[in-house]
Scaffold this motif. Structure first.
Motif, PDB file in Angstrom:
ATOM      1  N   ASN A  55       0.904  -1.276   0.233  1.00 41.00           N
ATOM      2  CA  ASN A  55      -0.441   0.103  -0.257  1.00 41.00           C
ATOM      3  C   ASN A  55       0.589   1.047   0.217  1.00 41.00           C
ATOM      4  O   ASN A  55       0.482   2.472   0.086  1.00 41.00           O
ATOM      5  CB  ASN A  55      -0.897   0.101   1.248  1.00 41.00           C
ATOM      6  N   LYS A  57       3.748   4.676  -1.897  1.00 39.49           N
ATOM      7  CA  LYS A  57       3.658   5.211  -2.783  1.00 39.49           C
ATOM      8  C   LYS A  57       4.635   5.102  -3.358  1.00 39.49           C
ATOM      9  O   LYS A  57       5.270   5.587  -2.388  1.00 39.49           O
ATOM     10  CB  LYS A  57       3.195   6.562  -2.730  1.00 39.49           C
ATOM     11  N   GLU A  59       7.682   6.112  -6.508  1.00 41.60           N
ATOM     12  CA  GLU A  59       7.374   7.483  -7.495  1.00 41.60           C
ATOM     13  C   GLU A  59       8.846   7.335  -8.166  1.00 41.60           C
ATOM     14  O   GLU A  59       9.939   6.643  -7.621  1.00 41.60           O
ATOM     15  CB  GLU A  59       6.710   8.671  -7.236  1.00 41.60           C
ATOM     16  N   THR A  74       2.264   6.290   2.385  1.00 42.70           N
ATOM     17  CA  THR A  74       0.811   7.716   2.107  1.00 42.70           C
ATOM     18  C   THR A  74      -0.562   7.575   2.738  1.00 42.70           C
ATOM     19  O   THR A  74      -1.105   8.995   3.029  1.00 42.70           O
ATOM     20  CB  THR A  74       1.038   8.028   0.676  1.00 42.70           C
ATOM     21  N   THR A  75      -0.406   6.083   3.366  1.00 50.51           N
ATOM     22  CA  THR A  75      -1.670   6.354   3.754  1.00 50.51           C
ATOM     23  C   THR A  75      -1.436   6.900   5.231  1.00 50.51           C
ATOM     24  O   THR A  75      -2.489   7.135   6.183  1.00 50.51           O
ATOM     25  CB  THR A  75      -2.725   4.986   3.840  1.00 50.51           C
ATOM     26  N   LYS A  76      -1.031   7.319   6.174  1.00 47.39           N
ATOM     27  CA  LYS A  76       0.133   7.867   7.399  1.00 47.39           C
ATOM     28  C   LYS A  76      -0.400   8.846   6.882  1.00 47.39           C
ATOM     29  O   LYS A  76       0.459   9.828   6.210  1.00 47.39           O
ATOM     30  CB  LYS A  76       0.836   7.277   7.751  1.00 47.39           C
ATOM     31  N   GLN A  77      -0.516   9.887   8.339  1.00 44.83           N
ATOM     32  CA  GLN A  77       0.230  11.097   8.573  1.00 44.83           C
ATOM     33  C   GLN A  77       1.866  11.291   8.231  1.00 44.83           C
ATOM     34  O   GLN A  77       2.359  10.455   9.517  1.00 44.83           O
ATOM     35  CB  GLN A  77      -0.142  12.278   9.935  1.00 44.83           C
ATOM     36  N   LEU A  78       2.422  12.933   8.156  1.00 46.11           N
ATOM     37  CA  LEU A  78       3.170  12.956   7.792  1.00 46.11           C
ATOM     38  C   LEU A  78       4.190  12.194   9.310  1.00 46.11           C
ATOM     39  O   LEU A  78       5.514  11.892   8.652  1.00 46.11           O
ATOM     40  CB  LEU A  78       3.793  14.360   7.411  1.00 46.11           C
ATOM     41  N   LEU A  83       9.965   9.139   4.646  1.00 42.19           N
ATOM     42  CA  LEU A  83      10.425   9.185   2.885  1.00 42.19           C
ATOM     43  C   LEU A  83      11.725   7.934   3.046  1.00 42.19           C
ATOM     44  O   LEU A  83      12.646   8.408   3.630  1.00 42.19           O
ATOM     45  CB  LEU A  83      10.561  10.084   2.192  1.00 42.19           C
ATOM     46  N   PHE A 163       9.446  11.389   9.964  1.00 39.04           N
ATOM     47  CA  PHE A 163       9.854  12.966  10.218  1.00 39.04           C
ATOM     48  C   PHE A 163       8.723  12.742  12.177  1.00 39.04           C
ATOM     49  O   PHE A 163       7.861  11.897  12.224  1.00 39.04           O
ATOM     50  CB  PHE A 163       9.179  13.333   9.494  1.00 39.04           C
TER      51      PHE A 163
ATOM     52  N   HIS B  80      -8.690   2.028   1.776  1.00 38.80           N
ATOM     53  CA  HIS B  80      -8.556   3.269   2.116  1.00 38.80           C
ATOM     54  C   HIS B  80      -9.061   4.000   1.638  1.00 38.80           C
ATOM     55  O   HIS B  80      -8.340   4.007  -0.248  1.00 38.80           O
ATOM     56  CB  HIS B  80      -6.944   3.878   2.644  1.00 38.80           C
ATOM     57  N   ARG B  82      -9.830   7.710  -0.069  1.00 39.72           N
ATOM     58  CA  ARG B  82      -9.261   9.265  -0.517  1.00 39.72           C
ATOM     59  C   ARG B  82     -10.543   9.581  -1.846  1.00 39.72           C
ATOM     60  O   ARG B  82     -10.249  10.716  -2.316  1.00 39.72           O
ATOM     61  CB  ARG B  82      -8.058   9.077  -1.245  1.00 39.72           C
ATOM     62  N   GLU B  97      -5.210   2.921  -2.847  1.00 36.66           N
ATOM     63  CA  GLU B  97      -4.189   1.167  -3.212  1.00 36.66           C
ATOM     64  C   GLU B  97      -4.507   0.213  -4.069  1.00 36.66           C
ATOM     65  O   GLU B  97      -5.709  -0.110  -4.657  1.00 36.66           O
ATOM     66  CB  GLU B  97      -3.247   0.687  -2.035  1.00 36.66           C
ATOM     67  N   PHE B 126      -3.169   3.842  -8.060  1.00 35.94           N
ATOM     68  CA  PHE B 126      -3.135   4.326  -7.181  1.00 35.94           C
ATOM     69  C   PHE B 126      -3.702   5.711  -7.612  1.00 35.94           C
ATOM     70  O   PHE B 126      -3.268   6.518  -8.242  1.00 35.94           O
ATOM     71  CB  PHE B 126      -1.696   4.673  -6.925  1.00 35.94           C
ATOM     72  N   TYR B 248       4.221  18.886   0.842  1.00 33.52           N
ATOM     73  CA  TYR B 248       3.978  18.711   2.432  1.00 33.52           C
ATOM     74  C   TYR B 248       4.986  18.033   3.123  1.00 33.52           C
ATOM     75  O   TYR B 248       4.819  17.629   4.525  1.00 33.52           O
ATOM     76  CB  TYR B 248       3.576  16.671   1.725  1.00 33.52           C
TER      77      TYR B 248
END
Lengths: 186, 344
Positions: A55, A57, A59, A74-78, A83, A163, B80, B82, B97, B126, B248
């Protein structure tokens, strides 16, 4: 019979050596992470791959010479995630004092405060590991930077950015697990 | 001035001076739950539909009255959500996902199990956002799995969906993707559809014919890192629009993170450069404001402009992911663990 036994022992020793060299540089982290379902993702030039949780992400970037693989949950808060940026860069990287100084200077330029520098082995190659931290937009970021060379005049620069300080050790362990899954295509 | 009362919600109210207009702002939490609420869809003046990070889909009224749609969650996904969209009779939710499942719910029969009307098994799938232009035409978009954005469309009210072939879409640039921040990567007016991207490139894709053909325009927006770019877009009409976002991972960075267009997205002009707000995950126009009033939200606060984005005022330091403005004075806010109402 004795020869066979010896061969087994030798093979086991070689495998163990391979295991420890795989991520030897991270041994201080003493990580025990739980198993998650992963997918193998190759970089844009098909030069390397990483096992990434399904799950996350990812790039992929490339220019004429450098291949960059950026991945995160990216399903979680920062403040609960991190990363990972893995770059395969052309050029020779000799891990001597001059290189170490250049890397430190670059990191400092990017606002990183260096905590620790360590040399060790990663994927059977001599590697440099730097831990650091910085403050960005009122959030503490812990950094882990790994550098090692390949025999084909390319080198890897891997950066983990974690973070916030909530469960940062656990998050670094998850990230290290991803980095340890690195497979380099010949 | 801060009010605290009632057992389940907090009221936050204060006054701010913005462009010589005094705005009274009141934020009231109407739902607390252990989930992320990025996908909101206003159904009318008093109700918003939501799809959250735990696979729950429902509706909540200004009063806090909530009802959940029935859904059978598969075990091969974290479910999940969005992306959310609606027509007069149906509600749609789409998870991020792979495998990506697009569910269709009957608004009149929320006890009826949601039906999967589209499945994308591509390991790279995605999806970031979904939008219905009317009761028949809908669109959802996702990150590229090939050399173009992933776009699926429906022309029969969401019963069937078709993936747009890459040969009919502009090529994606290396490192260009989209952010599933608030279900607002897609905007529309009349037959126009716009899609915003980010990452190494921040561009705006445009179709003037309901998604049949597409072109793309470059923007002066911040770009160049995996986390920089356009996180949200809104159009007031077919000419006036705004793109917002930033980085972000660097929430206070406010360089080139807000831009407006007055020609339907052909060109974009940076506004409020190097001043607040920093990172924005969602921006929306206030109805009947002539395209002058907008509210933007991010994890660092809520911001209001009364002059088309040129000057912004922070009206709250409470962070949210998304906003749906339902009339000139009311909005719903979605955040981590919360849905709230905003009176302004």
């Amino acid at each position: 019979m004795n020869l066979l036994k010896f061969s087994f022992i030798l093979m086991a020793l070689m495998l163990c050596a391979g295991c420890s060299n795989n991520g030897e540089i991270f041994k201080d982290y003493n990580c025990k992470t739980s198993a998650v379902q992963t997918k193998q993702i190759k970089d844009a030039y098909l030069k390397f791959s990483l096992e990434v949780p399904i799950n996350w992400k990812t790039e992929l970037y490339m220019d004429q010479s450098t291949s960059i693989f950026a991945t995160a949950d990216t399903t979680k808060q920062l403040s609960e995630t991190f990363l990972i940026k893995t770059s395969l860069i052309p050029g020779l990287l000799r891990l001597n004092q001059a290189t170490s100084d250049t890397i430190k200077s670059e990191l400092t330029k990017n606002q990183w405060h260096i905590n620790r520098i360590k040399k060790g082995l990663f994927k059977n190659a001599e590697a440099l590991l730097i831990t650091s931290q910085k403050q960005q937009s009122n959030i503490k970021i812990e950094g882990l930077h790994l550098y090692f060379s390949l025999e084909n005049e390319h080198y890897f620069e891997i950066e983990i950015q974690c973070f916030g300080d909530k469960n940062s050790d656990e998050r670094f362990c998850q990230a290290i697990k991803v980095i340890n899954s690195l497979i380099i295509n010949e | 001035m801060i009010y605290r009362g009632f057992s389940f919600f907090m009221v936050l109210s204060f006054y701010s001076l913005s462009a010589q207009i005094i705005d009274k702002v009141e934020i009231k939490t109407i739902l607390n739950a252990n989930a992320g609420y990025r996908a909101l869809e206003a159904l009318n003046d008093s109700t918003v539909a939501f799809a959250n990070s735990n696979g729950e889909v429902g509706e909540i009224a200004l009063s806090g009255k909530t009802r959940y749609y029935k859904i059978d969650l598969p075990k091969d996904s974290s479910n999940h959500f969005r992306a959310i969209a609606s027509t007069s009779n149906y509600l749609f939710a789409l998870n991020i996902e792979s495998p990506a499942r697009l569910y269709k719910f009957d608004k009149q029969r929320y006890n009826q199990l949601g039906k999967v009307v589209f499945l994308d098994n591509n390991p790279k799938a995605f999806y970031d956002a979904m939008y219905f232009l009317d009761d028949k035409n809908g669109i959802a978009m996702g990150d590229p799995t090939d050399d173009c954005l992933t776009i699926i469309t429906t022309i029969d009210g969401g019963t069937t969906w078709q993936k747009t072939d890459c040969k009919n879409l502009p090529k994606i640039e290396p490192g260009e993707a989209a952010f599933a921040a608030s279900n607002t990567n897609i905007a529309s007016s009349k037959k126009n559809i716009w899609i915003a991207t980010g990452g190494l490139k921040s561009r705006v894709f445009h179709s003037a014919n309901l998604g049949k053909t597409w072109n793309v325009c470059v923007t002066p927006f911040i770009q160049g890192k995996p986390t920089t770019g356009i996180y949200s877009m809104a159009f007031y009409n077919s000419k006036i629009g705004i793109i917002c976002g930033g980085d972000y991972t660097d929430k206070s960075a406010n360089l080139n993170n807000k831009a407006i267009t007055n020609n339907g997205g052909k060109t974009w002009k940076i506004v409020a450069n190097n001043v607040l707000p920093g990172y924005i995950s969602c921006v929306q126009f206030v109805p009947n404001s002539n395209g002058k009033s907008l509210i933007a939200v991010g994890t660092e606060g809520i911001y209001l402009t009364r002059n088309g984005g040129n000057n912004w005022t922070e009206i709250s330091t409470e962070g949210f992911y998304s906003i749906q403005i339902v009339n000139e004075h009311t909005a719903f806010l979605g955040g981590q663990g919360t849905i709230a109402t905003l009176k302004f």
